[in-house]
Structure formats: C-alpha cells, structure tokens
Design a protein around this motif. Structure first.
Motif, PDB file in Angstrom:
ATOM      1  N   HIS A 113       0.862  -1.185   0.000  1.00 40.83           N
ATOM      2  CA  HIS A 113       0.000   0.000   0.000  1.00 40.83           C
ATOM      3  C   HIS A 113       0.898   1.235   0.000  1.00 40.83           C
ATOM      4  O   HIS A 113       1.550   1.540   0.986  1.00 40.83           O
ATOM      5  CB  HIS A 113      -0.924  -0.002   1.221  1.00 40.83           C
ATOM      6  N   ARG A 114       0.934   1.911  -1.125  1.00 45.13           N
ATOM      7  CA  ARG A 114       1.667   3.179  -1.263  1.00 45.13           C
ATOM      8  C   ARG A 114       0.627   4.292  -1.105  1.00 45.13           C
ATOM      9  O   ARG A 114      -0.140   4.570  -2.028  1.00 45.13           O
ATOM     10  CB  ARG A 114       2.356   3.225  -2.609  1.00 45.13           C
ATOM     11  N   ILE A 115       0.605   4.901   0.083  1.00 47.23           N
ATOM     12  CA  ILE A 115      -0.444   5.838   0.450  1.00 47.23           C
ATOM     13  C   ILE A 115       0.119   7.262   0.366  1.00 47.23           C
ATOM     14  O   ILE A 115       1.078   7.602   1.072  1.00 47.23           O
ATOM     15  CB  ILE A 115      -0.942   5.571   1.885  1.00 47.23           C
ATOM     16  N   THR A 116      -0.470   8.067  -0.494  1.00 45.22           N
ATOM     17  CA  THR A 116      -0.040   9.460  -0.633  1.00 45.22           C
ATOM     18  C   THR A 116      -1.079  10.350   0.040  1.00 45.22           C
ATOM     19  O   THR A 116      -2.264  10.317  -0.300  1.00 45.22           O
ATOM     20  CB  THR A 116       0.128   9.852  -2.111  1.00 45.22           C
ATOM     21  N   PHE A 117      -0.601  11.133   1.003  1.00 45.51           N
ATOM     22  CA  PHE A 117      -1.440  12.083   1.727  1.00 45.51           C
ATOM     23  C   PHE A 117      -1.159  13.475   1.178  1.00 45.51           C
ATOM     24  O   PHE A 117      -0.005  13.840   0.963  1.00 45.51           O
ATOM     25  CB  PHE A 117      -1.120  12.051   3.222  1.00 45.51           C
ATOM     26  N   GLU A 118      -2.213  14.239   0.961  1.00 44.60           N
ATOM     27  CA  GLU A 118      -2.056  15.619   0.513  1.00 44.60           C
ATOM     28  C   GLU A 118      -2.791  16.542   1.478  1.00 44.60           C
ATOM     29  O   GLU A 118      -3.949  16.313   1.806  1.00 44.60           O
ATOM     30  CB  GLU A 118      -2.613  15.811  -0.893  1.00 44.60           C
ATOM     31  N   VAL A 119      -2.083  17.585   1.912  1.00 46.38           N
ATOM     32  CA  VAL A 119      -2.679  18.620   2.751  1.00 46.38           C
ATOM     33  C   VAL A 119      -2.655  19.915   1.955  1.00 46.38           C
ATOM     34  O   VAL A 119      -1.660  20.237   1.299  1.00 46.38           O
ATOM     35  CB  VAL A 119      -1.904  18.783   4.084  1.00 46.38           C
ATOM     36  N   ARG A 120      -3.757  20.643   2.018  1.00 49.97           N
ATOM     37  CA  ARG A 120      -3.828  21.950   1.352  1.00 49.97           C
ATOM     38  C   ARG A 120      -4.475  22.940   2.305  1.00 49.97           C
ATOM     39  O   ARG A 120      -5.171  22.554   3.245  1.00 49.97           O
ATOM     40  CB  ARG A 120      -4.627  21.867   0.054  1.00 49.97           C
ATOM     41  N   ASN A 121      -4.207  24.219   2.038  1.00 45.20           N
ATOM     42  CA  ASN A 121      -4.903  25.250   2.798  1.00 45.20           C
ATOM     43  C   ASN A 121      -5.703  26.118   1.835  1.00 45.20           C
ATOM     44  O   ASN A 121      -5.632  25.957   0.619  1.00 45.20           O
ATOM     45  CB  ASN A 121      -3.945  26.061   3.680  1.00 45.20           C
ATOM     46  N   ASN A 122      -6.476  27.026   2.386  1.00 40.64           N
ATOM     47  CA  ASN A 122      -7.331  27.869   1.562  1.00 40.64           C
ATOM     48  C   ASN A 122      -6.568  28.975   0.836  1.00 40.64           C
ATOM     49  O   ASN A 122      -7.163  29.766   0.120  1.00 40.64           O
ATOM     50  CB  ASN A 122      -8.476  28.460   2.395  1.00 40.64           C
ATOM     51  N   TRP A 123      -5.240  29.012   0.954  1.00 45.13           N
ATOM     52  CA  TRP A 123      -4.400  29.972   0.227  1.00 45.13           C
ATOM     53  C   TRP A 123      -3.690  29.282  -0.933  1.00 45.13           C
ATOM     54  O   TRP A 123      -2.719  29.779  -1.471  1.00 45.13           O
ATOM     55  CB  TRP A 123      -3.386  30.621   1.165  1.00 45.13           C
ATOM     56  N   ASN A 124      -4.151  28.085  -1.310  1.00 49.22           N
ATOM     57  CA  ASN A 124      -3.627  27.322  -2.449  1.00 49.22           C
ATOM     58  C   ASN A 124      -2.209  26.790  -2.246  1.00 49.22           C
ATOM     59  O   ASN A 124      -1.506  26.530  -3.215  1.00 49.22           O
ATOM     60  CB  ASN A 124      -3.715  28.124  -3.755  1.00 49.22           C
ATOM     61  N   SER A 125      -1.777  26.627  -1.018  1.00 49.04           N
ATOM     62  CA  SER A 125      -0.524  25.931  -0.733  1.00 49.04           C
ATOM     63  C   SER A 125      -0.861  24.472  -0.474  1.00 49.04           C
ATOM     64  O   SER A 125      -1.893  24.168   0.147  1.00 49.04           O
ATOM     65  CB  SER A 125       0.167  26.520   0.501  1.00 49.04           C
ATOM     66  N   SER A 126      -0.004  23.561  -0.922  1.00 46.26           N
ATOM     67  CA  SER A 126      -0.246  22.140  -0.665  1.00 46.26           C
ATOM     68  C   SER A 126       1.077  21.401  -0.504  1.00 46.26           C
ATOM     69  O   SER A 126       2.108  21.835  -1.007  1.00 46.26           O
ATOM     70  CB  SER A 126      -1.085  21.503  -1.781  1.00 46.26           C
ATOM     71  N   GLU A 127       1.025  20.299   0.211  1.00 45.10           N
ATOM     72  CA  GLU A 127       2.175  19.421   0.446  1.00 45.10           C
ATOM     73  C   GLU A 127       1.689  17.982   0.344  1.00 45.10           C
ATOM     74  O   GLU A 127       0.579  17.664   0.768  1.00 45.10           O
ATOM     75  CB  GLU A 127       2.759  19.631   1.842  1.00 45.10           C
ATOM     76  N   LYS A 128       2.560  17.098  -0.197  1.00 46.57           N
ATOM     77  CA  LYS A 128       2.247  15.672  -0.282  1.00 46.57           C
ATOM     78  C   LYS A 128       3.346  14.863   0.398  1.00 46.57           C
ATOM     79  O   LYS A 128       4.517  15.212   0.290  1.00 46.57           O
ATOM     80  CB  LYS A 128       2.146  15.225  -1.739  1.00 46.57           C
ATOM     81  N   LYS A 129       2.945  13.797   1.058  1.00 49.43           N
ATOM     82  CA  LYS A 129       3.869  12.837   1.661  1.00 49.43           C
ATOM     83  C   LYS A 129       3.350  11.436   1.393  1.00 49.43           C
ATOM     84  O   LYS A 129       2.137  11.202   1.376  1.00 49.43           O
ATOM     85  CB  LYS A 129       4.001  13.041   3.172  1.00 49.43           C
ATOM     86  N   THR A 130       4.275  10.477   1.200  1.00 52.81           N
ATOM     87  CA  THR A 130       3.894   9.103   0.906  1.00 52.81           C
ATOM     88  C   THR A 130       4.392   8.164   2.003  1.00 52.81           C
ATOM     89  O   THR A 130       5.524   8.290   2.463  1.00 52.81           O
ATOM     90  CB  THR A 130       4.462   8.674  -0.459  1.00 52.81           C
ATOM     91  N   VAL A 131       3.544   7.221   2.388  1.00 49.77           N
ATOM     92  CA  VAL A 131       3.842   6.195   3.390  1.00 49.77           C
ATOM     93  C   VAL A 131       3.585   4.853   2.729  1.00 49.77           C
ATOM     94  O   VAL A 131       2.606   4.691   1.992  1.00 49.77           O
ATOM     95  CB  VAL A 131       2.940   6.365   4.634  1.00 49.77           C
ATOM     96  N   GLU A 132       4.469   3.868   2.978  1.00 48.80           N
ATOM     97  CA  GLU A 132       4.268   2.518   2.438  1.00 48.80           C
ATOM     98  C   GLU A 132       4.042   1.521   3.569  1.00 48.80           C
ATOM     99  O   GLU A 132       4.765   1.524   4.555  1.00 48.80           O
ATOM    100  CB  GLU A 132       5.465   2.092   1.605  1.00 48.80           C
ATOM    101  N   ILE A 133       3.025   0.667   3.380  1.00 49.18           N
ATOM    102  CA  ILE A 133       2.704  -0.389   4.343  1.00 49.18           C
ATOM    103  C   ILE A 133       2.438  -1.659   3.553  1.00 49.18           C
ATOM    104  O   ILE A 133       1.649  -1.655   2.609  1.00 49.18           O
ATOM    105  CB  ILE A 133       1.466  -0.033   5.202  1.00 49.18           C
ATOM    106  N   GLU A 134       3.073  -2.736   3.939  1.00 47.84           N
ATOM    107  CA  GLU A 134       2.824  -4.050   3.328  1.00 47.84           C
ATOM    108  C   GLU A 134       1.678  -4.707   4.079  1.00 47.84           C
ATOM    109  O   GLU A 134       1.710  -4.843   5.299  1.00 47.84           O
ATOM    110  CB  GLU A 134       4.079  -4.914   3.419  1.00 47.84           C
ATOM    111  N   VAL A 135       0.645  -5.104   3.329  1.00 52.30           N
ATOM    112  CA  VAL A 135      -0.540  -5.736   3.931  1.00 52.30           C
ATOM    113  C   VAL A 135      -0.616  -7.177   3.484  1.00 52.30           C
ATOM    114  O   VAL A 135      -0.412  -7.486   2.308  1.00 52.30           O
ATOM    115  CB  VAL A 135      -1.835  -4.989   3.536  1.00 52.30           C
TER     116      VAL A 135
END
Length: 135
Positions: A113-135
């Motif tokens: 499981h390659r899980i990409t999380f994205e956070v954004r704010n209302n000023w159009n800034s965003s960041e992504k981070k990925t976490v891997e988990i073997e299921v």
C-alpha cells in the motif's frame, strides 16, 4: 497614499484626501494576501500489517505564517490497492487543524500500500507525503 505592507501576510493602505482649504479625510484599508506556507509530515508506526487490520499514521502540520482565517484539509490516495483512514475512503477532503495528530489506516487488500497524503490550505498551498505499508 501611504502604505505599510509585509511580503507574506499583507498590510494596510492609507488614503488621505485634502482640498484647497487644507481640509482632509483619512481612511485605511487592511489587506490579507499571498500564500500561507506550512510543513507537513506523515509516518506509519508499522511497515507491515495483516489484511483488515490497522496501523496508526502520525501527522504533523506546522504553519510558517500567522495568516488569519487559514483552514486546512487532507485527503489520501492508495496506489493500486484499497484502504480507509478512520473509516474514510480515499480522495475525500477532510478538515484538519495544524498540529500533531494521528489516524488509523486500515488495509483492505493484500499487497504493498503506497499511500499518498495531501494537505492543502485555503491559500492554495499544498504538500504531499507518501507512506508505504505491506498488507
């Protein structure tokens, strides 16, 4: 016209109107502008779990600017697999607050499981981070 501005958060513009008799009227306008930047981290407590079991994912959102009325949202996407985060399916934006928090990721299919999380704010800034988990 006079101004007092800062590059990241805005400022104030002062308007002064004066007639030939030295009568004047002063008014000002406060502005909030720009992007509000932040740092975002994501990490899993486990690198491997059984199907239908969960792993705690730790998050941290740290704002760099003190811009009023900044709001944050987060979503996640799993590459070629299926899972849920606190019962929420992928690609759904959920409101979050700055600071440290955790959620539970449940792996619903077998594989990496390659899980990409994205956070954004209302000023159009965003960041992504990925976490891997073997299921």
């Amino acid at each position: 016209i006079a101004s007092d501005t800062t590059a990241t958060t805005g400022g104030k513009i002062v308007f002064i109107a004066q007639d030939n008799f030295d009568q004047s009227v002063t008014t000002s306008v406060a502005l909030t502008v720009g992007k509000s930047s932040f740092d975002f981290t994501a990490s899993s407590l486990e690198s491997q779990i059984l199907v239908d079991n969960s792993s705690q994912i730790n998050f941290s959102v740290t704002a760099h600017d003190d811009v009023p009325n900044t709001t944050y949202q987060m979503k996640f996407q799993v590459e070629n697999q299926n899972g849920s985060l606190n019962g929420i399916q992928q690609n759904n934006w959920i409101p979050i607050k700055p600071g440290d928090f955790n959620m539970m990721y449940k792996g619903l299919t077998v594989g990496k499981h390659r899980i990409t999380f994205e956070v954004r704010n209302n000023w159009n800034s965003s960041e992504k981070k990925t976490v891997e988990i073997e299921v």
